[in-house]
Design an enzyme around this catalytic site. Structure first.
Site, PDB file in Angstrom:
ATOM      1  N   SER A  65     -29.927  -1.076  32.105  1.00 16.34           N
ATOM      2  CA  SER A  65     -29.679  -2.060  31.055  1.00 16.34           C
ATOM      3  C   SER A  65     -28.835  -3.177  31.629  1.00 16.34           C
ATOM      4  O   SER A  65     -28.137  -2.999  32.638  1.00 16.34           O
ATOM      5  CB  SER A  65     -28.924  -1.403  29.891  1.00 16.34           C
ATOM      6  OG  SER A  65     -28.382  -2.366  29.006  1.00 16.34           O
ATOM      7  N   TYR A  78     -22.136   3.339  25.898  1.00 13.18           N
ATOM      8  CA  TYR A  78     -23.474   2.944  26.352  1.00 13.18           C
ATOM      9  C   TYR A  78     -23.405   2.318  27.743  1.00 13.18           C
ATOM     10  O   TYR A  78     -24.204   2.640  28.626  1.00 13.18           O
ATOM     11  CB  TYR A  78     -24.083   1.965  25.354  1.00 13.18           C
ATOM     12  CG  TYR A  78     -25.490   1.543  25.688  1.00 13.18           C
ATOM     13  CD1 TYR A  78     -26.554   2.415  25.494  1.00 13.18           C
ATOM     14  CD2 TYR A  78     -25.761   0.270  26.190  1.00 13.18           C
ATOM     15  CE1 TYR A  78     -27.854   2.038  25.790  1.00 13.18           C
ATOM     16  CE2 TYR A  78     -27.050  -0.116  26.492  1.00 13.18           C
ATOM     17  CZ  TYR A  78     -28.098   0.766  26.284  1.00 13.18           C
ATOM     18  OH  TYR A  78     -29.383   0.388  26.593  1.00 13.18           O
TER      19      TYR A  78
END
Length: 254
Positions: A138, A151
């Protein structure tokens, strides 16, 4: 170009969003697709879509955080040519408002889940003379994002895991790369916005869309196209590399 005929491809989280798009495209290109998905109904639905289009696919209901279940599935599959570690979950919060249980939940799916699949797949690839691994990282692995502590931790780990696996298994003809998407419009995003920003869905969707310099979110099919290239023989000279696919987020957000 980009043929996956006679290739066996395992895709985690393939029941929706990016995983679904990858599963559909890989099957279209000739792969035998194996979807590992917590939501059995969603996975079955994708398998039915693939079958209706003339492709081959099978669904396996499992939590990737459960190593015993994952290893059993890979043993059932047998030969694995391609592994796409796509399954993942998110969490909103900074360090102080991320509870230990939240951190563990994100770690168990995003990091341990990828590890479990690698642990099960790599020996099979070695026996098969090689293979290709694609991990879903990501932009959170590369830049600081507000309120994404857990995250970001997990995706930074995926980026590092990619390098480690690529380095260790080059002698076994196993390539390992990762993709770092920015915001991609999936049902997950819609659910995420509805859960965390009730009553402000349209406002938050617009804000998230415009946080990419290109002015919109990505499409699952765009991520799938990059995944196809990185898992095909045409990318045989690429390993240990992360590919941002982010509408300019990392380098042009100034």
């Amino acid at each position: 170009m980009f043929s996956l005929i006679n290739k066996s491809a395992v895709i985690t989280g393939g029941g929706s969003g990016i995983g679904r798009a990858i599963a559909l495209l890989f099957a279209k290109q000739g792969a035998q697709v194996h979807i590992i998905e917590l939501n059995a109904d969603a996975a079955t639905g994708v398998v039915e879509e693939i079958a209706a289009a003339g492709g081959q696919a099978k669904a396996y209901a499992a939590n990737v955080a459960d190593q015993q279940a994952v290893v059993a599935i890979f043993k059932e599959i047998g030969g694995v040519d391609i592994l796409v570690n796509n399954a993942g979950i998110a969490h909103v919060g900074n360090l102080e408002n991320t509870a230990e249980a939240d951190l563990d939940r994100v770690y168990n799916v995003n990091v341990k889940g990828a590890y479990n699949c690698l642990y099960a797949a790599v020996p099979l690839m070695k026996q098969n003379g090689g293979g290709v691994i694609l991990n879903m990282a990501s932009i959170a692995a590369h830049v600081g994002l507000t309120d994404r502590f857990a995250y970001s931790m997990s995706k930074g780990a995926i980026f590092a895991i990619t390098l480690s696996v690529a380095r260790d298994y080059m002698p076994d003809n196993i390539r390992c790369n990762s993709i770092s998407p920015a915001r991609v419009h999936t049902p997950f995003v819609d659910g995420f916005i509805a859960k965390n920003y009730p009553g402000k869905e349209d406002e938050i969707f617009e804000k998230l869309s415009k946080s990419q310099p290109i002015g919109r979110m990505g499409k699952p099919e765009e991520i799938a196209s990059l995944a196809l290239y990185l898992c095909s023989d045409e990318s045989g000279f690429i390993t240990g590399t992360d590919y941002p696919i982010d509408g300019g987020f990392i380098t042009l957000n100034n």
